[in-house]
Design an enzyme around this catalytic site. Structure first.
Site, PDB file in Angstrom:
ATOM      1  N   GLY A 175     -10.302 -23.320  25.301  1.00 47.34           N
ATOM      2  CA  GLY A 175     -11.713 -23.509  25.657  1.00 47.34           C
ATOM      3  C   GLY A 175     -11.878 -23.774  27.137  1.00 47.34           C
ATOM      4  N   GLY A 176     -13.023 -24.340  27.504  1.00 44.34           N
ATOM      5  CA  GLY A 176     -13.310 -24.606  28.917  1.00 44.34           C
ATOM      6  C   GLY A 176     -12.336 -25.600  29.536  1.00 44.34           C
TER       7      GLY A 176
ATOM      8  N   SER B 220     -23.187 -39.440  26.428  1.00 45.62           N
ATOM      9  CA  SER B 220     -22.454 -39.402  27.700  1.00 45.62           C
ATOM     10  C   SER B 220     -22.065 -40.812  28.155  1.00 45.62           C
ATOM     11  CB  SER B 220     -23.317 -38.742  28.778  1.00 45.62           C
ATOM     12  OG  SER B 220     -22.648 -38.863  30.018  1.00 45.62           O
TER      13      SER B 220
ATOM     14  N   TYR C  98      -9.998 -38.445  23.627  1.00 50.03           N
ATOM     15  CA  TYR C  98      -9.855 -39.890  23.881  1.00 50.03           C
ATOM     16  C   TYR C  98     -10.604 -40.755  22.880  1.00 50.03           C
ATOM     17  CZ  TYR C  98     -14.230 -39.066  26.324  1.00 50.03           C
ATOM     18  OH  TYR C  98     -15.510 -38.674  26.626  1.00 50.03           O
TER      19      TYR C  98
ATOM     20  N   GLY D 157      -4.911 -24.759  22.892  1.00 47.50           N
ATOM     21  CA  GLY D 157      -6.361 -24.636  23.000  1.00 47.50           C
ATOM     22  C   GLY D 157      -6.745 -23.745  24.160  1.00 47.50           C
TER      23      GLY D 157
ATOM     24  N   ASN E   4     -19.367 -28.619  36.525  1.00 48.63           N
ATOM     25  CA  ASN E   4     -19.656 -29.948  35.948  1.00 48.63           C
ATOM     26  C   ASN E   4     -20.203 -30.932  36.985  1.00 48.63           C
ATOM     27  OD1 ASN E   4     -17.362 -30.674  37.378  1.00 48.63           O
ATOM     28  ND2 ASN E   4     -16.483 -31.878  35.729  1.00 48.63           N
TER      29      ASN E   4
ATOM     30  N   LYS F 166     -23.204 -26.040  31.403  1.00 49.03           N
ATOM     31  CA  LYS F 166     -22.111 -25.842  32.372  1.00 49.03           C
ATOM     32  C   LYS F 166     -22.000 -24.405  32.910  1.00 49.03           C
ATOM     33  CE  LYS F 166     -18.860 -29.489  31.280  1.00 49.03           C
ATOM     34  NZ  LYS F 166     -17.436 -29.754  31.099  1.00 49.03           N
TER      35      LYS F 166
ATOM     36  N   ASP G 149     -12.890 -30.904  36.450  1.00 44.72           N
ATOM     37  CA  ASP G 149     -12.084 -31.233  35.261  1.00 44.72           C
ATOM     38  C   ASP G 149     -10.583 -31.108  35.522  1.00 44.72           C
ATOM     39  OD1 ASP G 149     -14.146 -31.937  33.571  1.00 44.72           O
ATOM     40  OD2 ASP G 149     -14.393 -29.920  32.756  1.00 44.72           O
TER      41      ASP G 149
ATOM     42  N   ARG H 108      -5.613 -21.162  18.168  1.00 43.21           N
ATOM     43  CA  ARG H 108      -5.838 -20.679  16.796  1.00 43.21           C
ATOM     44  C   ARG H 108      -6.309 -19.229  16.844  1.00 43.21           C
ATOM     45  NH1 ARG H 108     -10.501 -23.770  13.655  1.00 43.21           N
ATOM     46  NH2 ARG H 108     -11.599 -23.062  15.515  1.00 43.21           N
ATOM     47  N   THR H 109      -7.259 -18.937  17.721  1.00 44.91           N
ATOM     48  CA  THR H 109      -7.739 -17.563  17.874  1.00 44.91           C
ATOM     49  C   THR H 109      -6.975 -16.949  19.052  1.00 44.91           C
ATOM     50  OG1 THR H 109      -9.899 -18.442  17.253  1.00 44.91           O
ATOM     51  CG2 THR H 109      -9.858 -16.172  18.077  1.00 44.91           C
TER      52      THR H 109
HETATM   53  P1  ATR Z   1     -13.720 -27.246  25.294  1.00 53.92           P
HETATM   54  O1  ATR Z   1     -14.633 -26.466  26.173  1.00 53.92           O
HETATM   55  O2  ATR Z   1     -13.999 -28.722  25.263  1.00 53.92           O
HETATM   56  O3  ATR Z   1     -12.274 -26.972  25.566  1.00 53.92           O
HETATM   57  P2  ATR Z   1     -14.141 -25.450  23.013  1.00 53.92           P
HETATM   58  O4  ATR Z   1     -14.457 -24.314  23.898  1.00 53.92           O
HETATM   59  O5  ATR Z   1     -15.031 -25.701  21.841  1.00 53.92           O
HETATM   60  O6  ATR Z   1     -14.061 -26.837  23.788  1.00 53.92           O
HETATM   61  O7  ATR Z   1     -12.634 -25.300  22.489  1.00 53.92           O
HETATM   62  C1  ATR Z   1     -12.122 -26.030  21.456  1.00 53.92           C
HETATM   63  C2  ATR Z   1     -10.661 -25.653  21.228  1.00 53.92           C
HETATM   64  O8  ATR Z   1     -10.184 -26.335  20.053  1.00 53.92           O
HETATM   65  C3  ATR Z   1     -10.450 -24.166  20.976  1.00 53.92           C
HETATM   66  O9  ATR Z   1      -9.212 -23.799  21.529  1.00 53.92           O
HETATM   67  C4  ATR Z   1     -10.414 -24.096  19.444  1.00 53.92           C
HETATM   68  O10 ATR Z   1      -9.708 -22.985  18.929  1.00 53.92           O
HETATM   69  P3  ATR Z   1     -10.467 -21.573  18.669  1.00 53.92           P
HETATM   70  O11 ATR Z   1     -10.589 -20.928  20.005  1.00 53.92           O
HETATM   71  O12 ATR Z   1      -9.563 -20.830  17.768  1.00 53.92           O
HETATM   72  O13 ATR Z   1     -11.803 -21.921  18.055  1.00 53.92           O
HETATM   73  C5  ATR Z   1      -9.655 -25.368  19.136  1.00 53.92           C
HETATM   74  N1  ATR Z   1      -9.851 -25.832  17.747  1.00 53.92           N
HETATM   75  C6  ATR Z   1     -10.941 -26.417  17.238  1.00 53.92           C
HETATM   76  N2  ATR Z   1     -10.739 -26.717  15.926  1.00 53.92           N
HETATM   77  C7  ATR Z   1      -9.483 -26.309  15.610  1.00 53.92           C
HETATM   78  C8  ATR Z   1      -8.673 -26.330  14.422  1.00 53.92           C
HETATM   79  N3  ATR Z   1      -9.135 -26.845  13.259  1.00 53.92           N
HETATM   80  N4  ATR Z   1      -7.424 -25.824  14.487  1.00 53.92           N
HETATM   81  C9  ATR Z   1      -6.946 -25.308  15.652  1.00 53.92           C
HETATM   82  N5  ATR Z   1      -7.659 -25.257  16.811  1.00 53.92           N
HETATM   83  C10 ATR Z   1      -8.902 -25.737  16.788  1.00 53.92           C
END
Ligand code: ATR
Length: 279
Positions: free
Chosen positions: A130-131, A15, A219, A128, A87, A66, A102, A153-154
């Protein structure tokens, strides 16, 4: 007793929050402390119960706490409830408040480094789901962005996030990115692509408008491959470090009673830490 604040996580070694808050405490000559504390998931409830005894006024929460910390707060901000993650914590007597800064940090970074961004941000592409992505979408919508294309991706995760926000956010499959690129005004990478040790984010920037702003929340490195490509293409870019710095502002103000500013000196201090070798 001096005011103490913390960042809790498990692990917590990496951190950079202590550097940020330590810099501000010194800059404003405040009698306070900010400490990094390793707290396991099992120890989280008892750590939070004993804040008062230890002179803690609040602190930051990082992975993996979190979400779990939400159930232990007496009050959650509307933003934290909406995002399902906290956070920043602060204490008022026996009450523990939880917020999520955030999104504010992301927007404040754009305001500082691309002040006119919102005049040309009808359509944003967010990569993306995620959170961080949720917080950023929340921030963008609250600042008047009309439409967000959310790619992940998903696909199911993008759909889940989109459903939280209603019709202004549309989930798309990765294969649809090239279709929306010519229409977007703002591109935000919230995936880990481009991070040191990860593959780069590949986007066909020849297809975008000349006025597009490209931002990354990664970053390390400071200039990710997609930002390098965007710059070479003559596009405006904002890197991710400012989001880290700005998300820290509301907590510091709550705990220590002084609203801090994000200065070039603070940025230089963190940049120095990013580029120095870590053992
Ligand atoms: P955070 O909370 O920091 O946003 P996270 O929940 O781990 O982190 O999310 C990471 C993001 O990066 C997700 O959108 C993930 O896609 P998936 O939901 O499909 O897992 C994306 N990500 C990580 N590696 C990837 C890769 N090689 N190609 C495309 N997307 C990727």
């Amino acid at each position: 007793m001096i005011k103490r604040a913390f960042v809790i996580g498990y692990p917590i070694k990496h951190s950079r929050s202590p550097l940020i808050h330590g810099h501000w405490l010194k800059q404003y000559g405040l009698d306070g402390a900010y400490e990094k504390i390793k707290v396991s998931p099992e120890a989280l409830p008892s750590f939070l119960r004993k804040l008062d005894d230890q002179g803690f006024v609040g602190g930051n929460v990082t992975i993996p706490h979190k979400e779990a910390v939400m159930a232990l707060c007496s009050t959650l901000s509307q933003t934290a409830r909406m995002l399902g993650a906290v956070n920043t914590l602060w204490r008022d007597g026996q009450h523990l408040f939880g917020d999520n800064t955030d999104g504010i940090g992301f927007i404040a970074n754009l305001d500082q480094n691309a002040p006119d961004w919102s005049h040309n941000a009808a359509h944003a592409l967010v990569l993306g789901a995620g959170g961080a992505s949720r917080a950023i979408i929340h921030g963008l919508l609250s600042r008047g962005v009309e439409r967000i294309s959310l790619v992940n991706r998903t696909l199911s995760r993008a759909e889940e996030v989109a459903s939280l926000f209603g019709p202004r956010v549309m989930a798309l499959a990765w294969s649809d990115v090239s279709e929306v690129l010519p229409d977007v005004d703002l591109i935000v990478n919230t995936t880990s692509l481009g991070m040191a040790g990860q593959p780069p984010l590949e986007l066909d920037l020849d297809r975008v408008k000349d006025t597009v702003l490209v931002t990354d929340i990664v970053y390390v490195p400071l200039e990710t491959p997609v930002l390098t490509k965007a710059k070479a293409r003559g596009l405006k870019t904002v890197d991710g470090l400012g989001m880290l710095l700005h998300q820290a502002v509301p907590g510091f103000e709550r705990w220590f009673g002084q609203k801090p500013t994000v200065t070039p000196e603070l940025r230089a201090l963190i940049v120095e830490d990013i580029i120095k070798p870590h053992g």
